[in-house]
Design an enzyme around this catalytic site. Structure first.
Site, PDB file in Angstrom:
ATOM      1  N   ARG A  72       0.804  -1.222   0.000  1.00  0.00           N
ATOM      2  CA  ARG A  72       0.000   0.000   0.000  1.00  0.00           C
ATOM      3  C   ARG A  72       0.837   1.272   0.000  1.00  0.00           C
ATOM      4  O   ARG A  72       0.425   2.275  -0.559  1.00  0.00           O
ATOM      5  CB  ARG A  72      -0.934   0.014   1.212  1.00  0.00           C
ATOM      6  CG  ARG A  72      -1.855  -1.187   1.328  1.00  0.00           C
ATOM      7  CD  ARG A  72      -2.681  -1.422   0.088  1.00  0.00           C
ATOM      8  NE  ARG A  72      -3.641  -2.509   0.272  1.00  0.00           N
ATOM      9  CZ  ARG A  72      -4.169  -3.207  -0.703  1.00  0.00           C
ATOM     10  NH1 ARG A  72      -3.836  -2.962  -1.947  1.00  0.00           N
ATOM     11  NH2 ARG A  72      -5.044  -4.170  -0.452  1.00  0.00           N
ATOM     12  N   ARG A 147       2.147 -13.587  -5.611  1.00  0.00           N
ATOM     13  CA  ARG A 147       2.061 -13.365  -4.165  1.00  0.00           C
ATOM     14  C   ARG A 147       2.471 -14.623  -3.400  1.00  0.00           C
ATOM     15  O   ARG A 147       2.835 -14.545  -2.227  1.00  0.00           O
ATOM     16  CB  ARG A 147       0.637 -12.982  -3.765  1.00  0.00           C
ATOM     17  CG  ARG A 147       0.142 -11.671  -4.370  1.00  0.00           C
ATOM     18  CD  ARG A 147      -1.360 -11.522  -4.199  1.00  0.00           C
ATOM     19  NE  ARG A 147      -1.733 -11.410  -2.797  1.00  0.00           N
ATOM     20  CZ  ARG A 147      -2.997 -11.508  -2.355  1.00  0.00           C
ATOM     21  NH1 ARG A 147      -3.984 -11.753  -3.221  1.00  0.00           N
ATOM     22  NH2 ARG A 147      -3.260 -11.377  -1.075  1.00  0.00           N
ATOM     23  N   HIS A 190     -12.683 -12.059  -4.893  1.00  0.00           N
ATOM     24  CA  HIS A 190     -13.133 -10.670  -4.830  1.00  0.00           C
ATOM     25  C   HIS A 190     -14.373 -10.467  -5.698  1.00  0.00           C
ATOM     26  O   HIS A 190     -15.228  -9.631  -5.376  1.00  0.00           O
ATOM     27  CB  HIS A 190     -12.034  -9.721  -5.308  1.00  0.00           C
ATOM     28  CG  HIS A 190     -10.866  -9.616  -4.380  1.00  0.00           C
ATOM     29  ND1 HIS A 190      -9.824 -10.509  -4.413  1.00  0.00           N
ATOM     30  CD2 HIS A 190     -10.588  -8.732  -3.389  1.00  0.00           C
ATOM     31  CE1 HIS A 190      -8.939 -10.169  -3.489  1.00  0.00           C
ATOM     32  NE2 HIS A 190      -9.380  -9.103  -2.846  1.00  0.00           N
ATOM     33  N   ASP A 260     -11.601 -12.958   5.944  1.00  0.00           N
ATOM     34  CA  ASP A 260     -11.251 -12.115   4.808  1.00  0.00           C
ATOM     35  C   ASP A 260     -12.371 -11.087   4.641  1.00  0.00           C
ATOM     36  O   ASP A 260     -13.429 -11.165   5.292  1.00  0.00           O
ATOM     37  CB  ASP A 260     -11.067 -12.967   3.555  1.00  0.00           C
ATOM     38  CG  ASP A 260     -10.141 -12.309   2.531  1.00  0.00           C
ATOM     39  OD1 ASP A 260      -9.863 -11.103   2.658  1.00  0.00           O
ATOM     40  OD2 ASP A 260      -9.696 -13.010   1.606  1.00  0.00           O
TER      41      ASP A 260
END
Length: 360
Positions: A72, A147, A190, A260
């Site tokens: 971020r 990732r 997502h 999550d």
């Protein structure tokens, strides 16, 4: 009366407004998750974190800051950390074409990455990062991809433990994700509901192996919004079997379980029926989560955050949800236990300078 703050929420801007302050002061608020939109500079994010702690010192300030494409804060002094796959590549080859010969170098780099990641965040007032990713790199998942540390669960386990050691050296906890494994499915939770049709035996032998091996080192675990129909009809984050029977009892995990993001499409239906954020949070808590994460709902004024806080409060009053003292203790254990180095002191720290040299 048992106290338990279960809801982690977000804010829209780079400083707190009156509504943010009210929500953060709510006794059911567990903490704040930061995003790129909340960042302008080190000075700004440090001031923001101080404002949050002035409201409640026990609030957990967290961020998704893994390295690679999930980082971020990327400028004003923050180190650009490599994607975790780079550490796995180091393990497999030390430049002489000998698979596994780079293992020690990779472990040292992983420890360095964990230390740099945590030390820089903590110098700005951030308590916690949702890392490491323990998903296996099967090569077909767009949301996991680089990732992941590696395909081999044994390599993932050792590199993750090294990374976690680096986090610990800087006084930060850890979060293994996404239990029992998100790397095998191609769909992105997502925007979709991924389904992994493998057997429990296959998942435990591969994807869940790092959770078994690291059960005494992991401080928290984030379950996947993935359905494994041969184990349970519900996604892992809403499943008592996955969280209480398999993760807690069978694998012996004793740390915090953090859902999550409940705003993801993979969390918007339970048992084939659409659910509100309150219903999703209550189901996650009932399944065994200690904390429920609700992201990006401040962007439209925060009405959904208020509804979730009010819904949890009503559920508590009516006996539909009971606070858990053990859950609150696990939440507080994620808070740093020692003060952090200020940024200026960190920059001249020998440990920090050495860690930078070991990064790939």
């Amino acid at each position: 009366m048992t106290f338990h703050a279960p809801l982690m929420l977000d804010i829209a801007g780079t400083e707190l407004n009156a509504e943010d302050r009210r929500r953060l002061a709510h006794p059911l608020t567990a903490g704040l998750i930061l995003f790129g939109r909340n960042w302008q500079s080190r000075a700004q994010i440090t001031a923001l974190c101080a404002q949050v702690k002035a409201i409640r010192a026990d609030l957990l300030i967290a961020v998704d800051h893994e390295g690679g494409r999930v980082q971020r804060f990327r400028h004003d002094g923050f180190t650009h950390l490599p994607p975790m796959r780079r550490l796995g590549e180091m393990w497999l080859d030390d430049g002489r074409g000998q698979p596994g010969a780079g293992a020690l170098k990779a472990c040292r780099a992983a420890t360095a990455a964990g230390f740099v990641l945590a030390a820089e965040l903590r110098a700005c007032g951030v308590d916690f990062s949702f890392t490491p990713v323990l998903d296996l790199d099967y090569g077909g998942s767009s949301v996991i991809g680089d990732r992941a540390l590696a395909r081999d669960p044994r390599v993932v386990t050792v590199l993750a433990k090294s990374l976690m050691h680096g986090l610990l050296q800087a006084g930060m906890g850890n979060c293994g994700k996404h239990f029992p494994g998100h790397g095998f499915v191609k769909a992105d939770s997502h925007v979709d509901m991924p389904i992994d049709r493998r057997s429990l035996k296959a998942i435990l032998a591969e994807d869940a192996l790092p959770y078994d091996s690291l059960n005494t080192s992991l401080m928290s675990v984030m379950p996947a919004h993935v359905i494994y129909p041969k184990v349970d009809a519900r996604p892992a984050g809403f499943s008592k079997r996955w969280l209480q029977v398999i993760l807690r009892e069978q694998l012996g995990f004793a740390g915090a379980i953090i859902s999550d993001d409940l705003s993801m499409d993979g969390a918007r239906q339970i048992d084939g029926q659409p659910v509100s954020y309150t219903q999703a949070a209550l189901t996650a808590l009932d399944a065994g989560c200690d904390l429920a994460l609700l992201c990006n709902q401040s962007l439209n004024g925060g009405a959904e955050i208020d509804a979730a806080l009010n819904g949890l409060a009503e559920a508590q009053l009516k006996g539909w949800w009971q606070p858990q003292e053990a859950s609150e203790q696990r939440r507080r254990q994620l808070l740093p236990q020692a003060p952090a180095l200020a940024w200026e002191d960190l920059m001249v720290s020998p440990a920090y300078q050495q860690a930078l040299e070991y990064l790939p």
